[in-house]
Design a protein around this motif. Sequence first.
Motif, PDB file in Angstrom:
ATOM      1  N   ASN A 109       0.097  -4.359 -12.097  1.00 42.04           N
ATOM      2  CA  ASN A 109       1.067  -3.621 -11.427  1.00 42.04           C
ATOM      3  C   ASN A 109       2.741  -4.292 -10.675  1.00 42.04           C
ATOM      4  OD1 ASN A 109       1.723  -1.639  -9.513  1.00 42.04           O
ATOM      5  ND2 ASN A 109       0.661  -2.504  -7.908  1.00 42.04           N
ATOM      6  N   LEU A 110       3.528  -4.780 -12.259  1.00 44.39           N
ATOM      7  CA  LEU A 110       4.256  -5.607 -11.803  1.00 44.39           C
ATOM      8  C   LEU A 110       5.373  -4.567 -11.780  1.00 44.39           C
ATOM      9  CD1 LEU A 110       5.355  -9.062 -13.122  1.00 44.39           C
ATOM     10  CD2 LEU A 110       7.190  -7.825 -12.586  1.00 44.39           C
ATOM     11  N   ARG A 111       7.287  -4.941 -10.834  1.00 45.72           N
ATOM     12  CA  ARG A 111       8.147  -3.843 -11.344  1.00 45.72           C
ATOM     13  C   ARG A 111       8.729  -4.435 -10.200  1.00 45.72           C
ATOM     14  NH1 ARG A 111       4.216  -1.297  -7.454  1.00 45.72           N
ATOM     15  NH2 ARG A 111       4.447   0.021  -5.250  1.00 45.72           N
ATOM     16  N   ASP A 112       9.935  -4.031 -10.567  1.00 43.68           N
ATOM     17  CA  ASP A 112      11.443  -4.596  -9.527  1.00 43.68           C
ATOM     18  C   ASP A 112      10.915  -3.828  -8.589  1.00 43.68           C
ATOM     19  OD1 ASP A 112      13.827  -5.323  -8.853  1.00 43.68           O
ATOM     20  OD2 ASP A 112      13.963  -5.091 -10.449  1.00 43.68           O
ATOM     21  N   ALA A 113      11.681  -4.354  -7.137  1.00 45.78           N
ATOM     22  CA  ALA A 113      11.506  -4.053  -5.466  1.00 45.78           C
ATOM     23  C   ALA A 113      13.046  -3.076  -5.816  1.00 45.78           C
ATOM     24  CB  ALA A 113      10.815  -4.557  -4.355  1.00 45.78           C
ATOM     25  N   GLY A 114      14.062  -3.545  -6.365  1.00 39.16           N
ATOM     26  CA  GLY A 114      15.444  -3.096  -6.144  1.00 39.16           C
ATOM     27  C   GLY A 114      15.170  -1.777  -7.234  1.00 39.16           C
ATOM     28  N   GLY A 115      16.586  -1.222  -6.696  1.00 39.41           N
ATOM     29  CA  GLY A 115      17.090   0.088  -7.689  1.00 39.41           C
ATOM     30  C   GLY A 115      17.835   0.820  -6.829  1.00 39.41           C
ATOM     31  N   THR A 116      18.955   1.468  -7.567  1.00 38.72           N
ATOM     32  CA  THR A 116      20.136   2.250  -6.525  1.00 38.72           C
ATOM     33  C   THR A 116      18.572   3.638  -6.834  1.00 38.72           C
ATOM     34  OG1 THR A 116      21.520   1.419  -8.294  1.00 38.72           O
ATOM     35  CG2 THR A 116      21.699   3.852  -7.311  1.00 38.72           C
ATOM     36  N   GLY A 117      19.265   4.017  -5.482  1.00 41.90           N
ATOM     37  CA  GLY A 117      18.064   5.265  -5.284  1.00 41.90           C
ATOM     38  C   GLY A 117      16.522   5.214  -4.738  1.00 41.90           C
ATOM     39  N   ARG A 118      16.412   3.782  -5.610  1.00 40.52           N
ATOM     40  CA  ARG A 118      14.865   3.515  -4.547  1.00 40.52           C
ATOM     41  C   ARG A 118      14.705   2.932  -3.135  1.00 40.52           C
ATOM     42  NH1 ARG A 118      13.000   0.196  -8.027  1.00 40.52           N
ATOM     43  NH2 ARG A 118      11.273   0.815  -6.923  1.00 40.52           N
ATOM     44  N   LEU A 169       4.187   4.428  -3.502  1.00 45.65           N
ATOM     45  CA  LEU A 169       3.141   5.051  -4.041  1.00 45.65           C
ATOM     46  C   LEU A 169       2.987   4.927  -5.602  1.00 45.65           C
ATOM     47  CD1 LEU A 169       3.284   8.655  -2.737  1.00 45.65           C
ATOM     48  CD2 LEU A 169       1.949   7.046  -1.936  1.00 45.65           C
ATOM     49  N   LEU A 170       3.846   3.995  -6.083  1.00 48.37           N
ATOM     50  CA  LEU A 170       4.027   3.938  -7.486  1.00 48.37           C
ATOM     51  C   LEU A 170       2.879   2.931  -7.626  1.00 48.37           C
ATOM     52  CD1 LEU A 170       7.802   3.224  -8.725  1.00 48.37           C
ATOM     53  CD2 LEU A 170       6.080   4.622  -9.125  1.00 48.37           C
ATOM     54  N   SER A 171       2.583   2.460  -6.933  1.00 44.60           N
ATOM     55  CA  SER A 171       1.372   1.854  -7.370  1.00 44.60           C
ATOM     56  C   SER A 171      -0.037   1.990  -8.147  1.00 44.60           C
ATOM     57  CB  SER A 171       0.371   0.923  -6.007  1.00 44.60           C
ATOM     58  OG  SER A 171       1.623  -0.518  -5.795  1.00 44.60           O
ATOM     59  N   ASN A 172       0.023   3.966  -7.459  1.00 49.02           N
ATOM     60  CA  ASN A 172      -1.206   4.046  -7.923  1.00 49.02           C
ATOM     61  C   ASN A 172      -1.082   4.275  -9.486  1.00 49.02           C
ATOM     62  OD1 ASN A 172      -2.549   4.436  -5.766  1.00 49.02           O
ATOM     63  ND2 ASN A 172      -1.449   6.374  -4.753  1.00 49.02           N
ATOM     64  N   THR A 173       0.295   4.516 -10.028  1.00 48.04           N
ATOM     65  CA  THR A 173       0.484   3.960 -11.538  1.00 48.04           C
ATOM     66  C   THR A 173       0.218   3.020 -12.249  1.00 48.04           C
ATOM     67  OG1 THR A 173       1.885   6.389 -11.369  1.00 48.04           O
ATOM     68  CG2 THR A 173       2.175   5.028 -13.545  1.00 48.04           C
ATOM     69  N   ARG A 200     -16.760  -4.143  -5.159  1.00 51.37           N
ATOM     70  CA  ARG A 200     -15.731  -3.507  -4.872  1.00 51.37           C
ATOM     71  C   ARG A 200     -15.230  -2.266  -5.491  1.00 51.37           C
ATOM     72  NH1 ARG A 200     -16.186  -6.367  -0.036  1.00 51.37           N
ATOM     73  NH2 ARG A 200     -16.001  -8.033  -0.151  1.00 51.37           N
ATOM     74  N   VAL A 201     -14.613  -1.121  -4.516  1.00 55.13           N
ATOM     75  CA  VAL A 201     -13.809   0.100  -4.829  1.00 55.13           C
ATOM     76  C   VAL A 201     -12.066  -0.280  -4.552  1.00 55.13           C
ATOM     77  CG1 VAL A 201     -13.623   2.629  -4.577  1.00 55.13           C
ATOM     78  CG2 VAL A 201     -15.774   1.114  -4.906  1.00 55.13           C
ATOM     79  N   SER A 202     -11.037  -0.098  -5.345  1.00 53.15           N
ATOM     80  CA  SER A 202      -9.862  -0.131  -5.074  1.00 53.15           C
ATOM     81  C   SER A 202      -9.256   1.410  -5.213  1.00 53.15           C
ATOM     82  CB  SER A 202      -8.898  -0.424  -6.206  1.00 53.15           C
ATOM     83  OG  SER A 202      -7.780  -1.120  -5.982  1.00 53.15           O
ATOM     84  N   ARG A 203      -8.174   1.668  -3.928  1.00 52.27           N
ATOM     85  CA  ARG A 203      -8.597   2.947  -3.394  1.00 52.27           C
ATOM     86  C   ARG A 203      -6.945   3.205  -3.421  1.00 52.27           C
ATOM     87  NH1 ARG A 203     -13.471   5.853  -1.567  1.00 52.27           N
ATOM     88  NH2 ARG A 203     -14.538   3.708  -0.379  1.00 52.27           N
ATOM     89  N   PRO A 204      -6.661   4.483  -3.805  1.00 55.03           N
ATOM     90  CA  PRO A 204      -5.323   5.168  -3.733  1.00 55.03           C
ATOM     91  C   PRO A 204      -4.594   4.687  -2.531  1.00 55.03           C
ATOM     92  CG  PRO A 204      -6.519   6.568  -5.312  1.00 55.03           C
ATOM     93  CD  PRO A 204      -7.715   5.467  -4.741  1.00 55.03           C
ATOM     94  N   VAL A 205      -3.070   5.000  -2.900  1.00 49.55           N
ATOM     95  CA  VAL A 205      -3.183   4.363  -1.210  1.00 49.55           C
ATOM     96  C   VAL A 205      -1.862   6.047  -1.642  1.00 49.55           C
ATOM     97  CG1 VAL A 205      -2.252   2.401  -1.460  1.00 49.55           C
ATOM     98  CG2 VAL A 205      -0.477   3.748  -2.534  1.00 49.55           C
TER      99      VAL A 205
END
Length: 244
Positions: A23-32, A174-178, A197-202
């Motif tokens: 789940n590694l992603r950039d937290a910044g970005g135009t329009g995001r 919500l990108l964490s679900n992906t 345990r169970v990991s649940r979608p956000v």
Amino acid sequence: MTDRESDPAPGSTAFVPVPGVRNLRDAGGTGRAGTLRPGRLYRSGSFHTLTPEGAQRLKALGLRTVIDLRSAAELAGWPDLRHGLDHETLHLPTFPDDRESGDRSWPESQADLYLYLPRYAGPSLAATIRRLVTPGALPALLHCAVGKDRTGLTVAVLQSLLGATDAELTADFLLSNTGLGLLDGPTPYVDETGTERVSRPVTAALLLSSLHWIRDTFGSVEAYVLAAGVTERELSELRVALGS
């Protein structure tokens, strides 16, 4: 972890494929994320399965700081691997220690968790902001266990302080679900103690419940972090350090 879990989502440029880190992603970005510019702040799950190849990809990001939001017990059971990486790691747990000493207020449901998070995340958030504005601290990465809940709220607060709208906050959240393979629903996993345990979608409603609690209690996200000990000067420095 499967290849599918570590690969970028189709059509998304936010994800950074790093073997052994979910789940590694950039937290910044135009329009995001308001004015939070790319390449300054990243988010992910823990590094406890980081591979040597993954370390080389992390090195290419130029990380200077990694902030670990997990508990002491999680760190003991699943310590981050480094493979020679020279970034500084800070342990700034989101939850208070009484979680591990039988605190009866610990939430049992996912909905309760998102009302619990903002009640106790203030000290961790203030220390995070203080670190991010320290000269030489960037680029930085925030992570918890899988980069979904504790990381989700922490990053949303930072993005909000950089001017992100609620729609932008929830879209990134919500990108964490992906990133975690949760698009089809809950997924079982084994935690650092060996417990299944169970990991649940956000959902957008979960993050919005945290934000509504913050605004109802303090008036604004900015007032929330100021009440946690962040100074007006540090807020200005944060916007300069992370902003475009």
